[in-house]
Design a protein around this motif. Sequence first.
Motif, PDB file in Angstrom:
ATOM      1  N   LYS A   1      -0.834  -3.546  11.788  1.00 38.00           N
ATOM      2  CA  LYS A   1      -1.786  -4.646  11.585  1.00 38.00           C
ATOM      3  C   LYS A   1      -1.258  -5.679  10.582  1.00 38.00           C
ATOM      4  CE  LYS A   1      -6.186  -3.844  11.644  1.00 38.00           C
ATOM      5  NZ  LYS A   1      -7.499  -3.526  12.176  1.00 38.00           N
TER       6      LYS A   1
ATOM      7  N   VAL B   1       0.860  -1.183   0.000  1.00 41.26           N
ATOM      8  CA  VAL B   1       0.000   0.000   0.000  1.00 41.26           C
ATOM      9  C   VAL B   1       0.896   1.232   0.000  1.00 41.26           C
ATOM     10  CG1 VAL B   1      -1.762   1.327   1.245  1.00 41.26           C
ATOM     11  CG2 VAL B   1      -1.864  -1.179   1.252  1.00 41.26           C
TER      12      VAL B   1
ATOM     13  N   ALA C   1      -9.083  -0.267   3.488  1.00 40.35           N
ATOM     14  CA  ALA C   1      -7.959  -0.974   2.850  1.00 40.35           C
ATOM     15  C   ALA C   1      -7.985  -2.461   3.205  1.00 40.35           C
ATOM     16  CB  ALA C   1      -6.637  -0.352   3.287  1.00 40.35           C
ATOM     17  N   GLU C   2      -8.288  -2.754   4.475  1.00 40.16           N
ATOM     18  CA  GLU C   2      -8.319  -4.158   4.906  1.00 40.16           C
ATOM     19  C   GLU C   2      -9.400  -4.934   4.153  1.00 40.16           C
ATOM     20  OE1 GLU C   2      -8.851  -4.770   9.146  1.00 40.16           O
ATOM     21  OE2 GLU C   2      -8.141  -6.841   8.976  1.00 40.16           O
TER      22      GLU C   2
ATOM     23  N   VAL D   1      -7.910   2.564   7.029  1.00 37.17           N
ATOM     24  CA  VAL D   1      -7.347   1.224   7.203  1.00 37.17           C
ATOM     25  C   VAL D   1      -8.465   0.167   7.156  1.00 37.17           C
ATOM     26  CG1 VAL D   1      -6.138  -0.276   8.850  1.00 37.17           C
ATOM     27  CG2 VAL D   1      -5.274   2.018   8.360  1.00 37.17           C
TER      28      VAL D   1
ATOM     29  N   VAL E   1       4.427  -0.816   3.344  1.00 39.99           N
ATOM     30  CA  VAL E   1       3.897   0.534   3.154  1.00 39.99           C
ATOM     31  C   VAL E   1       4.974   1.458   2.588  1.00 39.99           C
ATOM     32  CG1 VAL E   1       2.747   2.475   4.281  1.00 39.99           C
ATOM     33  CG2 VAL E   1       2.418   0.172   5.192  1.00 39.99           C
TER      34      VAL E   1
ATOM     35  N   LEU F   1      -0.953  -5.506   7.502  1.00 42.31           N
ATOM     36  CA  LEU F   1      -1.826  -5.647   6.329  1.00 42.31           C
ATOM     37  C   LEU F   1      -1.022  -5.605   5.037  1.00 42.31           C
ATOM     38  CD1 LEU F   1      -4.897  -3.488   7.392  1.00 42.31           C
ATOM     39  CD2 LEU F   1      -4.745  -5.969   7.210  1.00 42.31           C
ATOM     40  N   SER F   2       0.139  -4.932   5.092  1.00 43.90           N
ATOM     41  CA  SER F   2       0.912  -4.770   3.853  1.00 43.90           C
ATOM     42  C   SER F   2       2.255  -4.134   4.183  1.00 43.90           C
ATOM     43  CB  SER F   2       0.163  -3.828   2.903  1.00 43.90           C
ATOM     44  OG  SER F   2       0.103  -2.530   3.481  1.00 43.90           O
TER      45      SER F   2
ATOM     46  N   THR G   1      -1.978   6.623   9.059  1.00 43.48           N
ATOM     47  CA  THR G   1      -2.481   5.498   8.259  1.00 43.48           C
ATOM     48  C   THR G   1      -1.375   4.480   8.007  1.00 43.48           C
ATOM     49  OG1 THR G   1      -4.052   6.972   7.166  1.00 43.48           O
ATOM     50  CG2 THR G   1      -3.584   4.889   6.049  1.00 43.48           C
TER      51      THR G   1
ATOM     52  N   LEU H   1      -1.440   0.554   9.205  1.00 46.34           N
ATOM     53  CA  LEU H   1      -1.362  -0.531   8.209  1.00 46.34           C
ATOM     54  C   LEU H   1      -0.242  -1.495   8.565  1.00 46.34           C
ATOM     55  CD1 LEU H   1      -1.695   1.534   4.899  1.00 46.34           C
ATOM     56  CD2 LEU H   1      -3.289  -0.278   5.619  1.00 46.34           C
TER      57      LEU H   1
END
Length: 314
Positions: free
Chosen positions: A27, A8, A242-243, A239, A32, A29-30, A20, A24
């Motif tokens: 968590k 992301v 995005a998730e 977020v 960054v 999630l990616s 943000t 991210l």
Amino acid sequence: MGNRRKKVSVIGAGFTGATTAFLLAQKELSDVVIVDIPQMENPTKGKALDMLEASPVQGFDANITGTSNYEDTAESDIVVITAGIARKPGMSRDDLVQTNEKIMRSVTKEIVKYSPDCTIVVLTNPVDAMTYTVFKESGFPKHRVIGQSGVLDTARFRTFVAQELNLSVKDVTGFVLGGHGDDMVPLVRYSYAGGIPLETLIPKDRLEAIVERTRKGGGEIVNLLGNGSAYYAPAASLVEMAEAILKDQRRVIPAIVYLEGEYGFDGIYLGVPTILGGNGLEQIIELELTEDEKSALEKSAESVKNVMKVLSSN
Ligand SMILES: NC(=O)C1=CN([C@@H]2O[C@H](COP(=O)(O)OP(=O)(O)OC[C@H]3O[C@@H](n4cnc5c(N)ncnc54)[C@H](O)[C@@H]3O)[C@@H](O)[C@H]2O)C=CC1
Ligand SMILES: O=C([O-])CC(=O)C(=O)O
């Protein structure tokens, strides 16, 4: 691609962008990439490194890079746009339109060059019109250009309801439709605490006060901060969106999307209930509205159209 980690990019390393990025990464999630203008390159690299150095303590695995070079954003799954100016006390979000429109156009060109298949999520205000600008400039299909307002506006509503009832925020649901301005439309009729309609739990005058506070929720924070606008709840909202996309969750989430006839509007971006998943916008949900709700949504859409009139892309 196989099992490569998701990526992301967050454009704008200010309050919302940095928060943000950190959420991210925390968590997992990616990976960054945080991008700001060349004059801000060192502070941007500094923020990214500082976040990365929190990873051993917090125990998350994610690369975080700060840059002013869009090559570093190549092949992002999602690009979040937070670049631009924020309002100060006494200003409306619409006062930001001319400056931020130019910024949207320039950053979108770069995003599209390096991540032609990404989904773009716009935060920059006035966000309905800015999402439209990014849509036009990108040439992307509508399902890959969406804006954030409804998660935040609904979160504010849920916070105030939970405080009023002295209940967990987890049990309170809500739905806020329309443009991200003071005439947004909190849909009380579709809002619940533990499945119980709010209208049966909170007296009408108190509910009206909560609706009014929600509408002015951004301004309340602007006045308290004195020199900028909200960023913790806006970042958390980005977020969540995005998730939903990264994990193909197919969540029911209010988002700013391009309407082509839905709710009686055509050719504008406006906040409505959607399903967000792997393709970005998977579906727009059309709720039955009462005459009063329809006219409130109409009024909110008029405000968005008035801002759109000053866009050079229109
Ligand atoms: N839709 C929503 O619900 C919300 C929208 N916002 C909006 O988000 C935007 C950002 O807010 P903050 O992060 O608080 O502002 P900020 O001023 O802290 O950060 C903005 C950043 O954008 C950077 N920037 C400016 N031009 C750029 C360009 N061409 N390329 C890359 N970066 C560029 C600036 O250098 C700065 O670091 C504002 O327009 C604000 O109104 C903020 C909160 C909620
Ligand atoms: O109020 C602002 O300018 C920032 C924003 O959109 C919000 O916090 O809702």
